[in-house]
Design a protein around this motif. Structure first.
Motif, short mmCIF file in Angstrom:
data_model
loop_
_atom_site.label_atom_id
_atom_site.label_comp_id
_atom_site.label_asym_id
_atom_site.label_seq_id
_atom_site.Cartn_x
_atom_site.Cartn_y
_atom_site.Cartn_z
N PHE A 35 0.84 -1.20 0.00
CA PHE A 35 0.00 0.00 0.00
C PHE A 35 0.88 1.26 0.00
CE2 PHE A 35 -2.27 3.17 2.68
CZ PHE A 35 -3.40 3.38 1.91
N ALA A 36 1.90 1.27 0.85
CA ALA A 36 2.80 2.43 0.95
C ALA A 36 3.60 2.62 -0.34
CB ALA A 36 3.74 2.27 2.13
N GLN A 37 4.06 1.54 -0.93
CA GLN A 37 4.85 1.64 -2.15
C GLN A 37 4.01 2.14 -3.33
OE1 GLN A 37 6.27 -2.48 -1.77
NE2 GLN A 37 8.36 -1.67 -1.99
N VAL A 38 2.79 1.69 -3.42
CA VAL A 38 1.91 2.16 -4.50
C VAL A 38 1.66 3.66 -4.35
CG1 VAL A 38 -0.45 2.03 -5.41
CG2 VAL A 38 0.83 -0.07 -4.95
N LEU A 39 1.38 4.11 -3.13
CA LEU A 39 1.17 5.55 -2.91
C LEU A 39 2.43 6.35 -3.22
CD1 LEU A 39 -0.96 5.62 0.33
CD2 LEU A 39 -1.62 6.45 -1.93
N ALA A 40 3.58 5.85 -2.80
CA ALA A 40 4.84 6.56 -3.06
C ALA A 40 5.04 6.75 -4.56
CB ALA A 40 6.01 5.80 -2.44
N ARG A 41 4.74 5.73 -5.34
CA ARG A 41 4.87 5.85 -6.80
C ARG A 41 3.88 6.86 -7.36
NH1 ARG A 41 4.68 -0.11 -6.80
NH2 ARG A 41 6.71 -0.64 -5.97
N GLN A 42 2.63 6.83 -6.85
CA GLN A 42 1.62 7.79 -7.31
C GLN A 42 2.04 9.22 -6.97
OE1 GLN A 42 -2.10 6.56 -5.57
NE2 GLN A 42 -2.37 4.88 -7.01
N GLU A 51 12.14 3.12 -1.05
CA GLU A 51 12.78 1.97 -0.39
C GLU A 51 12.83 2.18 1.12
OE1 GLU A 51 16.56 1.30 -2.27
OE2 GLU A 51 15.62 1.07 -4.23
N ALA A 52 13.20 3.38 1.55
CA ALA A 52 13.24 3.69 2.98
C ALA A 52 11.84 3.62 3.58
CB ALA A 52 13.86 5.07 3.21
N LEU A 53 10.85 4.12 2.85
CA LEU A 53 9.46 4.08 3.29
C LEU A 53 9.02 2.63 3.48
CD1 LEU A 53 6.69 5.44 3.80
CD2 LEU A 53 6.34 5.33 1.32
N ALA A 54 9.33 1.77 2.52
CA ALA A 54 8.95 0.36 2.61
C ALA A 54 9.58 -0.30 3.85
CB ALA A 54 9.37 -0.38 1.34
N LEU A 55 10.84 0.00 4.11
CA LEU A 55 11.51 -0.57 5.28
C LEU A 55 10.86 -0.07 6.57
CD1 LEU A 55 15.11 -1.29 5.96
CD2 LEU A 55 13.97 0.29 7.49
N ILE A 56 10.58 1.22 6.64
CA ILE A 56 9.98 1.80 7.85
C ILE A 56 8.60 1.22 8.10
CG2 ILE A 56 9.02 3.95 8.80
CD1 ILE A 56 11.54 5.35 7.60
N VAL A 57 7.78 1.15 7.06
CA VAL A 57 6.43 0.58 7.21
C VAL A 57 6.54 -0.87 7.66
CG1 VAL A 57 4.35 -0.13 5.96
CG2 VAL A 57 5.29 2.18 5.64
N THR A 58 7.43 -1.63 7.05
CA THR A 58 7.61 -3.04 7.43
C THR A 58 7.95 -3.16 8.91
OG1 THR A 58 8.32 -3.66 5.21
CG2 THR A 58 9.01 -5.11 7.02
N GLU A 59 8.92 -2.40 9.37
CA GLU A 59 9.36 -2.50 10.77
C GLU A 59 8.28 -2.06 11.74
OE1 GLU A 59 11.93 -4.11 11.74
OE2 GLU A 59 12.82 -4.35 9.76
N ALA A 78 1.24 10.54 4.56
CA ALA A 78 0.97 11.87 4.03
C ALA A 78 2.24 12.38 3.36
CB ALA A 78 0.54 12.83 5.13
N SER A 79 2.08 13.13 2.29
CA SER A 79 3.22 13.74 1.62
C SER A 79 2.82 15.12 1.12
CB SER A 79 3.67 12.89 0.44
OG SER A 79 4.75 13.51 -0.23
N ASP A 80 3.74 16.05 1.32
CA ASP A 80 3.54 17.39 0.78
C ASP A 80 4.58 17.69 -0.31
OD1 ASP A 80 5.90 17.78 2.16
OD2 ASP A 80 5.09 19.24 3.57
#
Length: 141
Positions: A35-42, A51-59, A78-80
C-alpha cells in the motif's frame, strides 16, 4: 534518536494522504508495505525514499503485530512533496521483550527506522500506541 512523546498530535488526514487499517496479523506487514509503495509511486517519491518508506512501514507494522496485542493496525501516510510522514497506530500496548524495559525503544527494527527517518516519535496512551516517522524528500535536480 527516537522520542517517546505523550502529547504528539495525530496525523491529520488531508490531501496527499491516505490511510489503511487491517487486522493485526502477519499478513498486514506485506499488504501495508505494498500500500505504501503504490502511494509513493503515485506521489512521485524518488526510488531511494520509496525503499526507505517500505523498510519503515515493514518494521513499524511488524512491531505492532508482534508486540502490541492489538486486534487492528492502521497505517496513515501523508506527503507534501518535501516530506513523507508515516504513522502506524494500534489499540494495544507494546509488550517489552524479556531483555528490555517497558519504555525501552531499542531493538533492531526501531534502530533501522531511526537510521532512515529524519525524526521518529512513539506516543503511548491508554488507548494504544502511535509511531510517527518522517522522511525528507530531496529536491529534484
Amino acid at each position: 534518536m527516537i522520542a517517546i512523546d505523550q502529547t504528539a498530535p495525530d496525523l491529520a488526514v488531508r490531501e496527499g494522504s491516505a490511510a489503511c487499517a487491517m487486522p493485526a496479523d502477519p499478513a498486514a506487514v506485506p499488504a501495508l508495505r505494498h500500500f505504501a509503495q503504490v502511494l509513493a509511486r503515485q506521489w512521485g517519491v524518488p526510488d531511494s525514499i520509496e525503499e526507505a518508506l517500505a523498510l519503515i512501514v515493514t518494521e513499524l507494522v511488524a512491531n505492532a503485530v508482534r508486540h502490541s496485542g492489538s486486534a487492528e493496525v492502521a497505517l496513515l501516510l501523508a506527503s507534501d512533496g518535501l516530506t513523507v510522514v508515516v504513522q502506524v497506530r494500534d489499540n494495544g500496548h507494546w509488550r517489552p521483550q524479556a531483555d528490555t524495559g517497558p519504555e525501552d525503544c531499542t531493538g533492531r527494527g526501531l534502530l533501522l527506522v531511526e537510521a532512515y527517518a529524519a525524526g521518529c516519535t512513539i506516543r503511548r496512551t491508554a488507548t494504544g500506541t502511535q509511531v510517527t516517522a518522517e522522511l525528507l524528500v530531496p529536491e529534484a535536480a
